[in-house]
Every structure is written in structure tokens, then in C-alpha cells.
Design a protein around this motif. Sequence first.
Motif, short mmCIF file in Angstrom:
data_model
loop_
_atom_site.label_atom_id
_atom_site.label_comp_id
_atom_site.label_asym_id
_atom_site.label_seq_id
_atom_site.Cartn_x
_atom_site.Cartn_y
_atom_site.Cartn_z
N GLU A 77 0.43 74.27 10.16
CA GLU A 77 -0.26 73.52 9.10
C GLU A 77 0.25 72.07 9.03
N GLY A 78 -0.71 71.16 8.92
CA GLY A 78 -0.38 69.75 8.73
C GLY A 78 -0.09 68.97 9.99
N ALA A 79 0.02 69.62 11.14
CA ALA A 79 0.26 68.88 12.39
C ALA A 79 -0.98 68.07 12.75
N GLN A 80 -0.76 66.91 13.36
CA GLN A 80 -1.91 66.07 13.67
C GLN A 80 -1.67 65.24 14.93
N GLY A 118 12.66 68.15 13.06
CA GLY A 118 13.18 66.95 12.44
C GLY A 118 13.54 65.84 13.39
N SER A 119 13.30 66.00 14.66
CA SER A 119 13.69 64.97 15.62
C SER A 119 12.62 63.89 15.74
N LEU A 120 13.02 62.79 16.40
CA LEU A 120 12.10 61.67 16.62
C LEU A 120 12.11 61.35 18.10
N ILE A 121 10.91 61.26 18.68
CA ILE A 121 10.77 60.96 20.10
C ILE A 121 10.26 59.53 20.22
N VAL A 174 8.54 66.92 13.31
CA VAL A 174 8.89 66.03 14.42
C VAL A 174 7.92 64.85 14.42
N PHE A 175 8.47 63.65 14.71
CA PHE A 175 7.62 62.46 14.87
C PHE A 175 7.64 62.08 16.35
N VAL A 176 6.47 62.04 16.95
CA VAL A 176 6.35 61.70 18.36
C VAL A 176 5.69 60.34 18.47
N GLY A 177 6.36 59.36 19.05
CA GLY A 177 5.79 58.04 19.22
C GLY A 177 4.67 58.02 20.25
N SER A 178 4.04 56.87 20.41
CA SER A 178 2.92 56.74 21.34
C SER A 178 3.39 56.83 22.79
N ASP A 179 2.47 57.27 23.65
CA ASP A 179 2.66 57.26 25.11
C ASP A 179 3.89 58.05 25.52
N VAL A 180 3.97 59.28 25.01
CA VAL A 180 5.08 60.18 25.36
C VAL A 180 4.55 61.25 26.31
N GLN A 181 5.35 61.57 27.31
CA GLN A 181 5.04 62.67 28.22
C GLN A 181 6.11 63.75 28.05
N GLY A 223 4.86 72.55 15.49
CA GLY A 223 5.25 72.97 14.15
C GLY A 223 4.53 72.25 13.03
N ARG A 224 4.99 72.53 11.81
CA ARG A 224 4.38 71.97 10.60
C ARG A 224 4.65 70.47 10.51
N ASN A 225 3.59 69.76 10.06
CA ASN A 225 3.70 68.33 9.73
C ASN A 225 4.20 67.48 10.89
N VAL A 226 3.90 67.87 12.10
CA VAL A 226 4.26 67.08 13.27
C VAL A 226 3.22 65.98 13.45
N ASN A 227 3.69 64.78 13.75
CA ASN A 227 2.79 63.67 14.07
C ASN A 227 2.90 63.37 15.55
N ILE A 228 1.78 63.47 16.24
CA ILE A 228 1.73 63.20 17.68
C ILE A 228 1.12 61.82 17.88
N GLY A 229 1.84 60.91 18.50
CA GLY A 229 1.38 59.55 18.68
C GLY A 229 0.32 59.41 19.76
N CYS A 230 -0.37 58.29 19.73
CA CYS A 230 -1.45 57.98 20.66
C CYS A 230 -0.98 58.04 22.11
N GLY A 231 -1.79 58.65 22.97
CA GLY A 231 -1.48 58.66 24.39
C GLY A 231 -0.48 59.70 24.82
N THR A 232 -0.12 60.61 23.93
CA THR A 232 0.86 61.65 24.28
C THR A 232 0.20 62.75 25.10
N ILE A 233 0.92 63.26 26.09
CA ILE A 233 0.42 64.40 26.86
C ILE A 233 1.53 65.40 27.07
#
Length: 463
Positions: free
Chosen positions: A360-363, A421-424, A404-411, A376-386
Motif C-alpha cells: 500500500e502507498g508505493a508509487q 527506511g533506506s535511501l538510494i 524506501v526512497f529511490v532516486g532517479s535513474d537507479v538500476q 514495500g509500503r510507501n516506497v517512492n520509485i524515482g524516474c528512470g528506475t529499472i
Amino acid sequence: MNKIQRAAVILAAGQGTRMKSSRPKVLHEVAGMPMVYYPLQLAAELHCDPRLVVVGHGAATVEAYLADSGAGFVRQEEQLGTGHALRCAAEALAGFNGTLLLLCGDVPLLRRETLDRLLAYHESEQAAVTVLTAEVAEPRGYGRIVRAGAEVLRIVEEKDASAEEQALREINTGIYAFAAPFVFAALEAVGCNNAQGEYYLTDVLAIARQGGERVRALATDDPAEAQGVNDRVQLAAAGVAMRRRRNEALMREGVTLVDPETAYIDPAVRIGTDTVIAPGVHLQGNTSIGRDCRIEPGVVVRDCQVADGVHLKAGSVLEGSQVGAACAIGPMAHLRPGTVLAGHNKLGNFVETKKAILAEGAQASHLTYLGDAEIGRNVNIGCGTITCNYDGVNKHRTIIGDNVFVGSDVQFIAPVRIGSGSLIGAGSTITRDVPEDALAIARSEQKIVEGWAARKRKAREKK
């Protein structure tokens, strides 16, 4: 009083040469389902048991399609007329005593209400044969019904009809209710001494009358529902009629179709009240749509379960997926089979998923591929992630914990696990597991060479 037993035989052996197709005629689709689906479904709703399909041309293909339908099959190796087709079912129905409903696999528009009336009339009259008829303005090409009050004297083919008989407008639809086992005994007496060398089912009526049995006819209220499909033009017309019927029923049940003529909704699709469907939407297969959903133009949904309050934006395609409540999908998103969204998820433009489970809440708002992943819950996936899930031989999973917060253009090079709770960091290529509440950055060091660009320009100018 004992309840009368019912069985059904569906004629589906013909080649359908006017379709100009290698596909068996009855497997051509009307409003998303093969034609033979509709009479077989009616037979099931009418509690006919057994339900037999007479197959011939493309028999193995038809049998394979209907393998899970609960129907039995009878082979008609040579197509020698409708009487011969029904005769092929005699052995399979040996010992059956009751009402036999004969349907045609290329007549998809029949309504249950019509067959309910036909069967009730046939059984109340204790008739040997009851034929479904239709009153048409232009009867050319059809067999005419010759009556004496309620009694049917005969069915006369047009080429054999007198001028007076040709003026009759009540025609034979080819749909019958028979008393069994009478009909099979009568078929044994039917010959093929005619120009076509075929066994005519209509000869059973004459045999019944000669034996003092009752022969009746019941006219349908809507002649169009008994129309057979013989070519692609009629196939398209039947599809239009079926969709119109289906869409009108949905609107009466509380679904808004902005333009019913351009909403393509298969028969098995279920839709909740107050859902709004825009033009050009295709809802296919075993799909369910919840209440209060909004479906924008160009959306295609196939074999999906969509919960309440979902917004499917323009051009999105969903296949074999489960979408929880209050999700927003698209525009131009692609959910491939195995996608599961728990609810309150956002998948934005040009996001593709495959076997991805989002809590729930992941996007993922845009330009992302998530395959073979658990998020997981409330994860933010940044633009260009694969998620790089395929190594050329095997598929591997990416598992991302909550918040988890995932920045843009992550592989993510799977298999890999990302702790909650981590940040990529943006631009990272993650090849190893990341612990909880950590920062992971995997990019080459930025190097600046001052004045380099100016020197390059001067070098070009000297040339």
C-alpha cells in the motif's frame, strides 16, 4: 409432478465457407467471445444436462477451446444436413427421456427469455416438436411455416413453396425443442432422397404428424435474435447488436458509458455502480471493475480485478493484474501479468510492471520498469528506475522494504534486497544488498577539467 429433464445439442460442425477462413466458423468472435460460447452458455443457464456439441470441420480446435466448458462432443465426420447432425448425437443420448433443445453454434443473439418461453410452451403442450419461428418482412431464402391454428402442418423450403406459401412471413429459425426419445426414433425414418442428398431435420415434423403427435411453433418477439452468422458482414453486425445489448444492461445497472457505441465490454466483465467509462475503452475476458472508478479513453483491461475508486488514465494497458482500491494508473502505463497493487498506489506515465507486488502507498510516477519485484509500503520509485531482473538465463527478484526512497535513474541488479527506511542515491547501480536506514550511492566520481571546453573551441577555430 416430476420435473422434466432437459438436454441440449449445439450444432457446430459446419465449415462456414462464406467466412473465407481457416478458423472453424463457430470460433469467430462476437463481442469478444466465440459464437459457440453464447448458445452453450444459454444451455447451461437453462440447466440442460448433458450439453453436447456436434463438431466436424476443425473438430479438434473446437473441442480444445471448449475443453473446460462442461460440454460433451459428438463427431459428424460428413456434413449431411441438420438431421444427420442430430442423429450423430443419438448414441450419446441413449436412455435420455425429456426435452431436447437444439441450438445452432452460429446463432449468438438468442436470449434466455425466448428459450424459456419456447421450452415452457413445448412442455405445456406436450408436443413432440416445437419450432422457434420469426415473423419477418422479407422472408426470402427461409423455410416457411405452414400452420392450421396452433398446429404446424409443415415447413416448406422456398424452392418448393407455392406462390401462396412464398407469401407467408413466418419462417423457420432452425431452433427446436423435441421430445426424446421420440426424435431419435423419427430420425431413423428420415431419408436423404433429395437433390442435396442430405437428411432434413424438418422431415421429423411430418413423421410426428403421421404418428398423431403434436407439432407446435412459437414466434420470437425479436426476429433479429435468431439471425445466423454466415459471413464477416453478419459477424460484425452481430457484434454491434451484442455490445449494444450488453451496454444498455450495464447502464441500467448504474454504470455510466459516455459513448455506448464505442465501449467494448466482453460478456463476462463485471462493473460496479457509479463507474464512468470513456469512449474507446476495451474491457476483456474475466475482468471485474469496482465501484466509483474512472476509466479514460483508450484503456485496455484484460483478465484483471480492479477494486473501488481506481482511476485508469488514457492509453493504459492492464493484463492479468490485481489493482487495489484508490490506485491511479497511467497515462500510458502497462501492467503485465502477475502485477499486484495493494491499494493507494500510483503508477504514472510510461511505467511498466511484470510480476511486481507493490504494498500500500508505493508509487512510481514515470518512466520506470519494475519486473519480478516486491516493493514495500510507501516506497517512492524515482524516474528512470529499472529492476534488471534477467541475466540471460534466469529471472531474479528485487525486494525493497518499507519507506524506501529511490532516486532517479537507479538500476537494481537482481537478486538484491533493499532494507526498510533506506535511501538510494540517484544514478546508482545497486549490485549488493542494502541494510535498513542506510544511504546507498554507487556512481563514478565526478571529474571537472577547467577550461577544457574553451580549449577545444579554439582548436577547432584554427583548423
